[in-house]
Design an enzyme around this catalytic site. Structure first.
Site, PDB file in Angstrom:
ATOM      1  N   ASP A 141       0.772  -1.243   0.000  1.00  0.00           N
ATOM      2  CA  ASP A 141       0.000   0.000   0.000  1.00  0.00           C
ATOM      3  C   ASP A 141       0.804   1.294   0.000  1.00  0.00           C
ATOM      4  O   ASP A 141       0.205   2.359  -0.163  1.00  0.00           O
ATOM      5  CB  ASP A 141      -0.961  -0.001   1.199  1.00  0.00           C
ATOM      6  CG  ASP A 141      -2.181   0.876   0.973  1.00  0.00           C
ATOM      7  OD1 ASP A 141      -2.574   1.053  -0.194  1.00  0.00           O
ATOM      8  OD2 ASP A 141      -2.744   1.383   1.956  1.00  0.00           O
ATOM      9  N   HIS A 164       2.964   3.721   6.546  1.00  0.00           N
ATOM     10  CA  HIS A 164       2.745   4.563   5.360  1.00  0.00           C
ATOM     11  C   HIS A 164       1.523   5.467   5.494  1.00  0.00           C
ATOM     12  O   HIS A 164       1.364   6.397   4.706  1.00  0.00           O
ATOM     13  CB  HIS A 164       2.611   3.685   4.103  1.00  0.00           C
ATOM     14  CG  HIS A 164       1.351   2.867   4.067  1.00  0.00           C
ATOM     15  ND1 HIS A 164       1.255   1.632   4.665  1.00  0.00           N
ATOM     16  CD2 HIS A 164       0.143   3.095   3.510  1.00  0.00           C
ATOM     17  CE1 HIS A 164       0.048   1.142   4.481  1.00  0.00           C
ATOM     18  NE2 HIS A 164      -0.659   2.020   3.782  1.00  0.00           N
TER      19      HIS A 164
END
Length: 344
Positions: free
Chosen positions: A27, A266
């Protein structure tokens, strides 16, 4: 920090056999060639990730180059693959209770029995996916954000899907489906014994459509980005002091190590989280820094005295509210001896 913490956990729990050999970055919003270089130097065999620029993916689909050898710096090469559907299930094959897709209904007494329709839809999805890859092996992800909350239901449907799709081999189908892992898939690609195209630059910037470039996160939530960097400075200094003074306070330092690992997710330091979550990240860093303060003072008490005649070491405070001219540790004290400590 996150990778280091996880690798340490795996080593402590499983030993050397628990060391991962394949990177799985499904991701993050773009990828640097230095990441490939680091993984290669760490002994990884490959890397798979989910997000790449939409135009890059379109071009690679046409040329069957979604799997490649990524040449990083320091002569560090790493086999790398772009996943076909980020990390989601093929369209109409999400079996979690939060999804609206049909389950596999294989009871012939049902008027809406759908095995044949679901099998044919899956075979078409497999053919569509295979069109972008160079071998007869493909990797197909299942799941998504907040999926497998009803894992029993999900796996029951996957079991049925595998059973009925493979049964079509008796009718001439060349599709064989089974549960696997990134490592096993990488092994199969290696056994294909073919040459691969190479790449030498970054997968930056990332865009998912013509007006959707993911570049704002490089500068969003600047205060939190700075705080994360500051917390890392404290963490590294405390680790060194803990080692030099032999205070054996690693467990006390764990909250800051863990908070730093989470903050480098992230969706954390990037700033793409919701505000309530950003508050939580900052609170965890703050509590970790507060715990590190005690280790710093333990280390100073051991390292700074030169002889038995040395005066007591003054307690050192990490004033986390200095940006508003506040230092809770020394407030209310009648006499404060001020000492500025710099650490490089």
């Amino acid at each position: 920090m996150l990778l280091k913490a996880l690798l340490l956990f795996l080593h402590e729990q499983f030993g050397e056999c628990g060391r991962p050999k394949v990177g799985w970055q499904i991701d993050p919003f773009g990828h640097s060639r230095e990441q490939a270089s680091l993984f290669a130097q760490m002994g990884f065999d490959g890397l798979f990730f989910g997000r790449a620029d939409y135009e890059d993916i379109q071009a690679r689909n046409r040329t069957k180059t979604k799997e490649m050898v990524w040449k990083g710096s320091e002569q560090s090469w790493l086999f790398t693959g772009i996943l076909p559907n980020r990390y989601s299930a093929p369209n109409s094959f999400c079996f979690d209770f939060s999804c609206g897709d049909q389950p596999i209904m294989d009871d012939n007494r049902l008027y809406d029995q759908n095995v044949q329709e679901r099998v044919q839809a899956f075979l078409q999805a497999a053919r569509d996916e295979a069109a972008g890859y160079a071998t007869n092996h493909i990797i197909m992800t299942f799941g998504d954000d907040f999926n497998f909350e009803n894992a029993d239901e999900y796996f029951k449907n996957l079991d049925k899907l595998i059973k009925y799709v493979n049964a079509q081999q008796a009718n001439g189908s060349n599709v064989n489906v089974f549960y696997s892992t990134p490592s096993c898939y990488l092994y199969a690609l290696n056994k294909a014994d073919r040459s691969w195209k190479s790449k030498t630059d970054d997968f930056f910037p990332y865009a998912h459509h013509p007006h959707g470039f993911w570049t704002g996160y490089f500068s969003s939530r600047a205060a939190f980005k700075r705080y994360e960097r500051h917390a890392n400075n404290i963490l590294q200094v405390t680790r060194h002091l803990n080692a030099f003074a032999n205070t054996n306070a690693r467990n006390t330092l764990f909250p800051l190590s863990e908070a730093m690992g989470v903050a480098q997710h992230h969706d954390a330091v990037s700033g793409t989280e919701k505000q309530e979550v950003a508050f939580d990240y900052a609170q965890r860093l703050s509590e970790g820094i507060q715990a590190a303060e005690g280790i710093i003072n333990q280390a100073y008490a051991k390292l700074l005295p030169k002889d038995s005649q040395s005066p007591p070491i003054q307690f050192q405070y990490l004033c986390q509210l200095s940006n508003i001219s506040q230092c809770l540790g020394i407030e209310g004290q009648e006499r404060v001896r001020k000492l500025l400590s710099f650490c490089n």
